[in-house]
Design a protein around this motif. Structure first.
Motif, PDB file in Angstrom:
ATOM      1  N   GLY A   1       0.792  -1.219   0.000  1.00 24.32           N
ATOM      2  CA  GLY A   1       0.000   0.000   0.000  1.00 24.32           C
ATOM      3  C   GLY A   1       0.831   1.278   0.000  1.00 24.32           C
ATOM      4  O   GLY A   1       0.304   2.358   0.170  1.00 24.32           O
ATOM      5  N   HIS A   2       2.131   1.160  -0.198  1.00 25.93           N
ATOM      6  CA  HIS A   2       3.008   2.335  -0.218  1.00 25.93           C
ATOM      7  C   HIS A   2       2.552   3.282  -1.329  1.00 25.93           C
ATOM      8  O   HIS A   2       2.177   2.829  -2.414  1.00 25.93           O
ATOM      9  N   PRO A   3       2.583   4.586  -1.097  1.00 20.94           N
ATOM     10  CA  PRO A   3       2.138   5.542  -2.130  1.00 20.94           C
ATOM     11  C   PRO A   3       2.901   5.420  -3.450  1.00 20.94           C
ATOM     12  O   PRO A   3       2.350   5.733  -4.502  1.00 20.94           O
ATOM     13  N   ARG A   4       4.129   4.943  -3.415  1.00 19.01           N
ATOM     14  CA  ARG A   4       4.920   4.791  -4.632  1.00 19.01           C
ATOM     15  C   ARG A   4       4.850   3.368  -5.181  1.00 19.01           C
ATOM     16  O   ARG A   4       5.621   3.003  -6.055  1.00 19.01           O
ATOM     17  N   GLY A   5       3.955   2.569  -4.649  1.00 21.40           N
ATOM     18  CA  GLY A   5       3.798   1.201  -5.147  1.00 21.40           C
ATOM     19  C   GLY A   5       5.025   0.349  -4.895  1.00 21.40           C
ATOM     20  O   GLY A   5       5.572   0.340  -3.796  1.00 21.40           O
ATOM     21  N   SER A   6       5.483  -0.349  -5.926  1.00 22.21           N
ATOM     22  CA  SER A   6       6.618  -1.262  -5.769  1.00 22.21           C
ATOM     23  C   SER A   6       7.961  -0.553  -5.936  1.00 22.21           C
ATOM     24  O   SER A   6       9.004  -1.169  -5.770  1.00 22.21           O
ATOM     25  N   TRP A   7       7.961   0.735  -6.242  1.00 17.21           N
ATOM     26  CA  TRP A   7       9.227   1.447  -6.503  1.00 17.21           C
ATOM     27  C   TRP A   7      10.241   1.337  -5.376  1.00 17.21           C
ATOM     28  O   TRP A   7      11.419   1.092  -5.644  1.00 17.21           O
TER      29      TRP A   7
ATOM     30  N   SER B   1       2.562  -7.594   0.709  1.00 21.75           N
ATOM     31  CA  SER B   1       3.868  -6.942   0.721  1.00 21.75           C
ATOM     32  C   SER B   1       4.664  -7.296  -0.517  1.00 21.75           C
ATOM     33  O   SER B   1       4.472  -8.355  -1.111  1.00 21.75           O
ATOM     34  N   PHE B   2       5.566  -6.392  -0.868  1.00 19.70           N
ATOM     35  CA  PHE B   2       6.570  -6.693  -1.878  1.00 19.70           C
ATOM     36  C   PHE B   2       7.791  -7.210  -1.130  1.00 19.70           C
ATOM     37  O   PHE B   2       8.281  -6.552  -0.211  1.00 19.70           O
TER      38      PHE B   2
END
Length: 55
Positions: free
Chosen positions: A13-19, A45-46
């Motif tokens: 759910g990080h705002p930058r996605g998988s970056w 999670s990634f």
């Protein structure tokens, strides 16, 4: 069969996605680590994993 090790994890759910995970994996690869990003649906999670030598 190869052994996999989880090197790091980032919330999906990080705002930058998988970056963030991709950037960390790239940094590890620059250091000679075999790092790959995969999605863990169970934990949302990634994960950055390293595939080790055959066991």
């Amino acid at each position: 069969m190869s052994e996999r090790e989880i090197l790091d994890s980032f919330p999906a759910g990080h705002p930058r996605g998988s970056w963030p995970a991709e950037e960390r994996a790239a940094a590890l690869r620059e250091q000679g680590e075999s790092a790959t990003v995969v999605m863990d649906l169970d934990t949302d999670s990634f994960l950055i994993i390293s595939e080790g030598a055959a066991v």
